[in-house]
Motif scaffolding. Structure first.
Motif, PDB file in Angstrom:
ATOM      1  N   HIS A   1       0.778  -1.139   0.076  1.00 14.95           N
ATOM      2  CA  HIS A   1       0.015  -0.050   0.006  1.00 14.95           C
ATOM      3  C   HIS A   1       0.856   1.224   0.052  1.00 14.95           C
ATOM      4  O   HIS A   1       0.618   2.423  -0.684  1.00 14.95           O
ATOM      5  CB  HIS A   1      -0.931   0.133   1.201  1.00 14.95           C
ATOM      6  CG  HIS A   1      -2.385  -0.624   0.836  1.00 14.95           C
ATOM      7  ND1 HIS A   1      -3.079  -0.527  -0.304  1.00 14.95           N
ATOM      8  CD2 HIS A   1      -3.177  -1.111   1.744  1.00 14.95           C
ATOM      9  CE1 HIS A   1      -4.051  -0.978  -0.165  1.00 14.95           C
ATOM     10  NE2 HIS A   1      -4.216  -1.745   1.009  1.00 14.95           N
TER      11      HIS A   1
ATOM     12  N   CYS B   1       0.420   3.955  -2.714  1.00 13.37           N
ATOM     13  CA  CYS B   1       0.280   5.318  -2.420  1.00 13.37           C
ATOM     14  C   CYS B   1       1.240   6.293  -3.201  1.00 13.37           C
ATOM     15  O   CYS B   1       0.975   7.421  -3.622  1.00 13.37           O
ATOM     16  CB  CYS B   1       0.394   5.505  -0.965  1.00 13.37           C
ATOM     17  SG  CYS B   1       0.160   7.210  -0.561  1.00 13.37           S
TER      18      CYS B   1
ATOM     19  N   TYR C   1      -6.190   7.127   0.091  1.00 11.69           N
ATOM     20  CA  TYR C   1      -5.047   7.053   0.687  1.00 11.69           C
ATOM     21  C   TYR C   1      -4.496   8.280   1.679  1.00 11.69           C
ATOM     22  O   TYR C   1      -3.702   8.067   2.689  1.00 11.69           O
ATOM     23  CB  TYR C   1      -3.931   6.913  -0.576  1.00 11.69           C
ATOM     24  CG  TYR C   1      -3.755   5.455  -1.037  1.00 11.69           C
ATOM     25  CD1 TYR C   1      -2.950   4.452  -0.101  1.00 11.69           C
ATOM     26  CD2 TYR C   1      -4.013   5.123  -2.364  1.00 11.69           C
ATOM     27  CE1 TYR C   1      -2.983   3.170  -0.612  1.00 11.69           C
ATOM     28  CE2 TYR C   1      -4.009   3.757  -2.597  1.00 11.69           C
ATOM     29  CZ  TYR C   1      -3.310   2.824  -1.920  1.00 11.69           C
ATOM     30  OH  TYR C   1      -3.094   1.509  -2.240  1.00 11.69           O
TER      31      TYR C   1
ATOM     32  N   CYS D   1      -6.246   7.060   4.982  1.00 11.25           N
ATOM     33  CA  CYS D   1      -6.110   5.332   5.431  1.00 11.25           C
ATOM     34  C   CYS D   1      -4.988   5.547   6.700  1.00 11.25           C
ATOM     35  O   CYS D   1      -4.223   6.394   6.697  1.00 11.25           O
ATOM     36  CB  CYS D   1      -5.731   4.242   4.356  1.00 11.25           C
ATOM     37  SG  CYS D   1      -4.257   4.522   3.862  1.00 11.25           S
TER      38      CYS D   1
ATOM     39  N   ASP E   1      -3.636   0.239   7.930  1.00  9.25           N
ATOM     40  CA  ASP E   1      -3.726   0.062   6.512  1.00  9.25           C
ATOM     41  C   ASP E   1      -2.605  -0.151   5.590  1.00  9.25           C
ATOM     42  O   ASP E   1      -2.263  -1.186   4.848  1.00  9.25           O
ATOM     43  CB  ASP E   1      -4.555   0.894   6.020  1.00  9.25           C
ATOM     44  CG  ASP E   1      -6.132   1.201   6.456  1.00  9.25           C
ATOM     45  OD1 ASP E   1      -6.550  -0.405   6.774  1.00  9.25           O
ATOM     46  OD2 ASP E   1      -6.565   2.194   6.855  1.00  9.25           O
ATOM     47  N   PHE E   2      -1.530   0.722   5.868  1.00  9.07           N
ATOM     48  CA  PHE E   2      -0.276   0.795   5.068  1.00  9.07           C
ATOM     49  C   PHE E   2       0.300  -0.330   5.509  1.00  9.07           C
ATOM     50  O   PHE E   2       1.115  -0.920   4.577  1.00  9.07           O
ATOM     51  CB  PHE E   2       0.480   2.024   5.341  1.00  9.07           C
ATOM     52  CG  PHE E   2      -0.113   3.282   4.676  1.00  9.07           C
ATOM     53  CD1 PHE E   2       0.000   3.579   3.280  1.00  9.07           C
ATOM     54  CD2 PHE E   2      -0.378   4.562   5.455  1.00  9.07           C
ATOM     55  CE1 PHE E   2      -0.465   4.446   2.500  1.00  9.07           C
ATOM     56  CE2 PHE E   2      -0.479   5.589   4.729  1.00  9.07           C
ATOM     57  CZ  PHE E   2      -0.727   5.412   3.241  1.00  9.07           C
TER      58      PHE E   2
ATOM     59  N   THR F   1      -3.981  -4.985   1.696  1.00 11.50           N
ATOM     60  CA  THR F   1      -3.330  -5.148   0.319  1.00 11.50           C
ATOM     61  C   THR F   1      -4.572  -4.861  -0.596  1.00 11.50           C
ATOM     62  O   THR F   1      -4.199  -4.999  -2.072  1.00 11.50           O
ATOM     63  CB  THR F   1      -2.987  -6.772   0.232  1.00 11.50           C
ATOM     64  OG1 THR F   1      -4.121  -7.531   0.242  1.00 11.50           O
ATOM     65  CG2 THR F   1      -1.759  -7.079   1.169  1.00 11.50           C
TER      66      THR F   1
ATOM     67  N   CYS G   1      -7.010  -2.446  -2.460  1.00  9.47           N
ATOM     68  CA  CYS G   1      -7.107  -1.084  -2.844  1.00  9.47           C
ATOM     69  C   CYS G   1      -8.912  -0.773  -2.907  1.00  9.47           C
ATOM     70  O   CYS G   1      -9.341   0.201  -2.404  1.00  9.47           O
ATOM     71  CB  CYS G   1      -6.711  -0.885  -3.954  1.00  9.47           C
ATOM     72  SG  CYS G   1      -4.854  -0.857  -4.374  1.00  9.47           S
TER      73      CYS G   1
ATOM     74  N   LEU H   1     -10.069   0.019   0.495  1.00  7.59           N
ATOM     75  CA  LEU H   1     -10.000   1.267   0.993  1.00  7.59           C
ATOM     76  C   LEU H   1     -10.910   2.199   0.482  1.00  7.59           C
ATOM     77  O   LEU H   1     -11.303   3.039   1.309  1.00  7.59           O
ATOM     78  CB  LEU H   1      -8.459   1.735   0.635  1.00  7.59           C
ATOM     79  CG  LEU H   1      -7.141   0.957   1.115  1.00  7.59           C
ATOM     80  CD1 LEU H   1      -5.867   1.676   0.678  1.00  7.59           C
ATOM     81  CD2 LEU H   1      -7.295   1.125   2.759  1.00  7.59           C
TER      82      LEU H   1
END
Length: 434
Positions: A119, A123, A217, A220, A224-225, A229, A231, A234
């Protein structure tokens, strides 16, 4: 008992499952798909490829002398309506990736440094696209996110994903589950299983309105980062955008294990011989001959897709990015100058960088007009070979006898298929009689 076809869907697809099983003519009258808004691509390529068991990350492993990631980039660069591609790699691979971009003449690519997780890398790629200052472009832009190790994505599916994202805000590819998913207890025993028919595997590509994925992004969390996995999840969580899911073709498979590299190389080899452009060069007899040649391919069940074009200039240049094989008609020695025009156009397209391009000249003659001298053609073929172009000649004497003429065209189709499939330098310059 018949096998469940879903059991096969995790295996690399043979080219015949996604290339046209019958030759399909694509004349210039066909409407070309257009996209009137900006579309960009982010390719996360920062993985270490541990599951392949190789020291080299799989995205940089060579297939026929070319890194795997270069094939993936090429799949997107061939799509005229995709404006730019951001490739995200680990910092230690920045120079390697920049070298690949230059060596294989990738023109739409920008390389940016990734992060320590998937992620974070995606990002970084998404944020790199925000450097485009035009506010209107940002509002209308769609970004496609795709794995760098899925090299066989096709334009028609990219179009479906892109238009769905444009309409719904997000879209993603799915495939049927191959194996039943089970949950285990802490002691290692079966807890429960999921009904496979109700679930799907999330695949790539995925596409988003740029503002939506950018906002997701920005919102988040560190968790999450570090651990996420998906998207699509998110944008659902942080932007309330529910993605449109589209079942993708079996060609979306991902190179994961060492055996997949061998399968990918096999697909690349077969793809080289699955399509051809017929260049009529304005010859009045060539267009109906091209149609007849197409019918001959169909009747022989030869799996080569034919595109019929008058030349390789203007809008027709796009066909140079889609084929490694060309069939060109000629009627006299002066027409060989037009073959040189084809050579030059093919070289400018970059097709000859690694894979030899096949050009078959079909020379038409009558009893009153002799064929091109073999020595003249051989000299031209030898010069072409130095440019990584394999030139062949087929001499056909035109006949008013319909049955005899049909046999000749059938023979030409057989020869063309053999030459395209063989790609053997030993046959360069050989003048074949049909």
């Amino acid at each position: 008992m018949m096998d469940d076809p879903r059991e096969e869907s995790d295996r690399p697809a043979h080219p015949e499952t996604f290339l046209s099983s019958q030759p399909e003519k694509n004349n210039l009258g066909t409407v070309t798909v257009g996209v009137d808004f900006p579309v960009c691509v982010v390719l996360p390529a920062g993985g270490s490829g541990e599951r392949t068991g190789l020291q080299t990350p799989k995205q940089f492993c060579l297939l026929l002398g070319r890194p795997l990631i270069s094939y993936t980039i090429q799949a997107f660069e061939r799509v005229s309506w995709i404006r730019s591609i951001v490739v995200v790699v680990a910092r230690e691979n920045m120079d390697l990736m920049t070298d690949i971009v230059g060596r294989f003449q990738h023109t739409k690519v920008r390389v940016v440094a990734g992060g320590c997780t998937r992620h974070r890398s995606i990002c970084n790629g998404v944020m790199a696209l925000s450097e485009e200052k035009e506010e209107e472009m940002q509002e209308n832009k769609v970004v496609i996110i795709h794995d760098a190790v899925r090299p066989f994505v096709e334009e028609d599916f990219l179009y479906q994903i892109t238009m769905a994202a444009r309409e719904h805000g997000a879209s993603g590819a799915i495939r049927p589950l191959v194996s039943t998913v089970i949950a285990t207890t802490s002691e290692g025993f079966l807890d429960h299983s999921l009904e496979r028919a109700k679930y799907r595997a999330s695949e790539m590509p995925q596409a988003f309105k740029y503002n939506i994925i950018h906002r997701a992004y920005q919102r988040c969390t560190e968790a999450d980062f570090d651990f996420g996995t998906e998207c699509l999840h998110l944008v659902l969580r942080y932007c309330a955008t529910n993605a449109k899911l589209i079942e993708g073709p079996p060609t979306l498979w991902k190179v994961t294990y060492k055996r997949d590299l061998a399968a990918a190389e096999s697909v690349v080899k077969d793809t080289l011989s699955q399509s051809a452009c017929v260049i009529t060069d304005g010859c009045s007899r060539a267009s109906p001959l091209a149609d007849s040649l197409h019918e001959a391919f169909c009747s022989l069940e030869i799996q080569i897709k034919l595109n019929i074009i008058p030349d390789v200039t203007g809008d027709n240049v796009r066909y140079l990015l889609k084929a490694w094989n060309f069939i060109q008609f000629s009627r006299n020695v002066s027409d060989l100058a037009k073959v040189e025009t084809t050579f030059a156009a093919v070289e400018r397209s970059g097709q000859t960088l690694l894979h030899p391009v096949v050009v078959i000249v079909v020379h038409l003659s009558t009893p009153e007009r002799w064929a091109i001298e073999p020595t003249t053609f051989t000299e031209l073929a030898l010069a072409a070979k130095r440019r990584n172009i394999l030139l062949y000649g087929v001499h056909v004497q035109q006949s008013k006898d319909a049955e005899r003429w049909a046999r000749s065209l059938s023979k030409v189709a057989e020869l063309a298929s053999a030459l395209i499939g063989e790609r053997s330098e030993a046959l360069v310059g050989q003048l074949l009689q049909a």
